[in-house]
Design a protein around this motif. Structure first.
Motif, PDB file in Angstrom:
ATOM      1  N   ARG A   1      -2.610   0.656  -4.271  1.00 43.39           N
ATOM      2  CA  ARG A   1      -2.068  -0.666  -3.942  1.00 43.39           C
ATOM      3  C   ARG A   1      -1.545  -1.344  -5.198  1.00 43.39           C
ATOM      4  O   ARG A   1      -2.064  -1.137  -6.291  1.00 43.39           O
TER       5      ARG A   1
ATOM      6  N   THR B   1       0.861  -1.186   0.000  1.00 45.45           N
ATOM      7  CA  THR B   1       0.000   0.000   0.000  1.00 45.45           C
ATOM      8  C   THR B   1       0.891   1.227   0.000  1.00 45.45           C
ATOM      9  O   THR B   1       1.851   1.294   0.758  1.00 45.45           O
TER      10      THR B   1
ATOM     11  N   SER C   1      -5.130  12.605  -6.094  1.00 47.51           N
ATOM     12  CA  SER C   1      -5.121  11.410  -6.932  1.00 47.51           C
ATOM     13  C   SER C   1      -3.837  11.438  -7.755  1.00 47.51           C
ATOM     14  O   SER C   1      -3.268  12.496  -8.001  1.00 47.51           O
TER      15      SER C   1
ATOM     16  N   THR D   1       0.543  12.643   0.789  1.00 48.12           N
ATOM     17  CA  THR D   1      -0.211  13.881   0.994  1.00 48.12           C
ATOM     18  C   THR D   1       0.371  14.981   0.115  1.00 48.12           C
ATOM     19  O   THR D   1       0.026  16.143   0.276  1.00 48.12           O
TER      20      THR D   1
ATOM     21  N   GLU E   1      -5.120  13.152   1.075  1.00 48.48           N
ATOM     22  CA  GLU E   1      -4.275  11.956   1.011  1.00 48.48           C
ATOM     23  C   GLU E   1      -4.749  11.045  -0.116  1.00 48.48           C
ATOM     24  O   GLU E   1      -5.943  10.814  -0.279  1.00 48.48           O
TER      25      GLU E   1
ATOM     26  N   VAL F   1      -4.245   7.170  -1.883  1.00 48.54           N
ATOM     27  CA  VAL F   1      -3.824   5.817  -1.515  1.00 48.54           C
ATOM     28  C   VAL F   1      -3.941   4.905  -2.734  1.00 48.54           C
ATOM     29  O   VAL F   1      -4.888   5.012  -3.509  1.00 48.54           O
TER      30      VAL F   1
ATOM     31  N   LEU G   1      -3.577   5.827  -7.578  1.00 51.11           N
ATOM     32  CA  LEU G   1      -3.774   6.331  -6.220  1.00 51.11           C
ATOM     33  C   LEU G   1      -5.036   7.177  -6.239  1.00 51.11           C
ATOM     34  O   LEU G   1      -5.173   8.075  -7.079  1.00 51.11           O
TER      35      LEU G   1
ATOM     36  N   ASN H   1       0.837   5.634   0.005  1.00 50.18           N
ATOM     37  CA  ASN H   1       0.008   6.819   0.197  1.00 50.18           C
ATOM     38  C   ASN H   1       0.888   8.058   0.204  1.00 50.18           C
ATOM     39  O   ASN H   1       2.085   7.980   0.454  1.00 50.18           O
TER      40      ASN H   1
ATOM     41  N   SER I   1      -8.302   9.190  -0.284  1.00 50.66           N
ATOM     42  CA  SER I   1      -8.663   8.337   0.850  1.00 50.66           C
ATOM     43  C   SER I   1      -9.667   9.065   1.738  1.00 50.66           C
ATOM     44  O   SER I   1     -10.109  10.172   1.423  1.00 50.66           O
ATOM     45  N   ALA I   2      -9.996   8.471   2.876  1.00 57.69           N
ATOM     46  CA  ALA I   2     -10.929   9.085   3.814  1.00 57.69           C
ATOM     47  C   ALA I   2     -10.337  10.343   4.436  1.00 57.69           C
ATOM     48  O   ALA I   2     -11.066  11.247   4.827  1.00 57.69           O
ATOM     49  N   ARG I   3      -9.013  10.404   4.522  1.00 58.10           N
ATOM     50  CA  ARG I   3      -8.352  11.606   5.059  1.00 58.10           C
ATOM     51  C   ARG I   3      -8.193  12.637   3.947  1.00 58.10           C
ATOM     52  O   ARG I   3      -7.729  12.310   2.855  1.00 58.10           O
TER      53      ARG I   3
END
Length: 177
Positions: free
Chosen positions: A89, A51, A62, A55, A85, A87, A77, A53, A80-82
């Motif tokens: 994989r 994974t 993205s 910022t 950020e 994320v 990418l 990630n 994310s929920a934050r």
């Protein structure tokens, strides 16, 4: 006169050392300002999922990732929920060789690029990977327990030891060889 000549050399050496130190400290500060691609886990075995990630790609968060260095190819990418950020994989191929690989992501906004390192290792999480199979060394081993071959080997060693002892004894007496 000599003492004066040494002082400028020391001053120049000190200035070079100071510049190198300041330059070394400035590089991580610059990298932190631009963002970094965090790789988790940092060290993996072939076949593991990774994974990543960051910022560093702004509010839209993205990016298009590239793990071609390790043989995994492109990945995406997504936000994310934050907030801020991104994320993504990817899976490390089973054929990946041990080493350190650079993973890169190109942010969707602007021309920002973030980078991170991935270490591929053959070490298991609990310990070292055990080898499988046997080695052909030409010496034999635990797999070959034929009593006739064992007896022949012991007899050959006994004859060699007796012959060596006999030759050393004759030489010590002065009889020659």
């Amino acid at each position: 006169m000599r003492r004066i000549a040494r002082r400028p050399a020391r001053a120049v050496a000190g200035a070079v050392l100071t510049a190198a130190t300041v330059g070394g400290l400035a590089a991580p500060a610059y990298a932190a300002a631009g963002g970094r691609l965090e790789v988790n886990p940092y060290s993996v075995q072939p076949g593991a999922q990774v994974t990543v990630n960051t910022t560093g790609c702004g509010k839209k968060a993205s990016a298009a990732g590239d793990a071609s260095a390790v043989g995994a190819g492109p990945f995406t990418l997504v936000p994310s929920a934050r907030e801020g950020e991104a994320v993504g994989r990817f899976r490390v191929p089973e054929s990946a060789q041990p080493g350190t690989y650079e993973i890169v992501a190109q942010c969707a906004e602007g021309d920002q690029e973030v980078r991170g390192d991935l270490v591929v290792t053959l070490m298991a999480a609990q310990g070292q990977v055990e080898p499988r199979g046997s080695m052909k060394t030409g010496v034999g081993g635990a797999q070959d327990r034929d009593p006739v071959k064992t007896a022949a080997g012991v007899a050959a060693l006994a004859v060699a030891a007796a012959g060596g002892t006999w030759l050393l004894h004759r030489r010590a007496r002065g009889d020659g060889i």
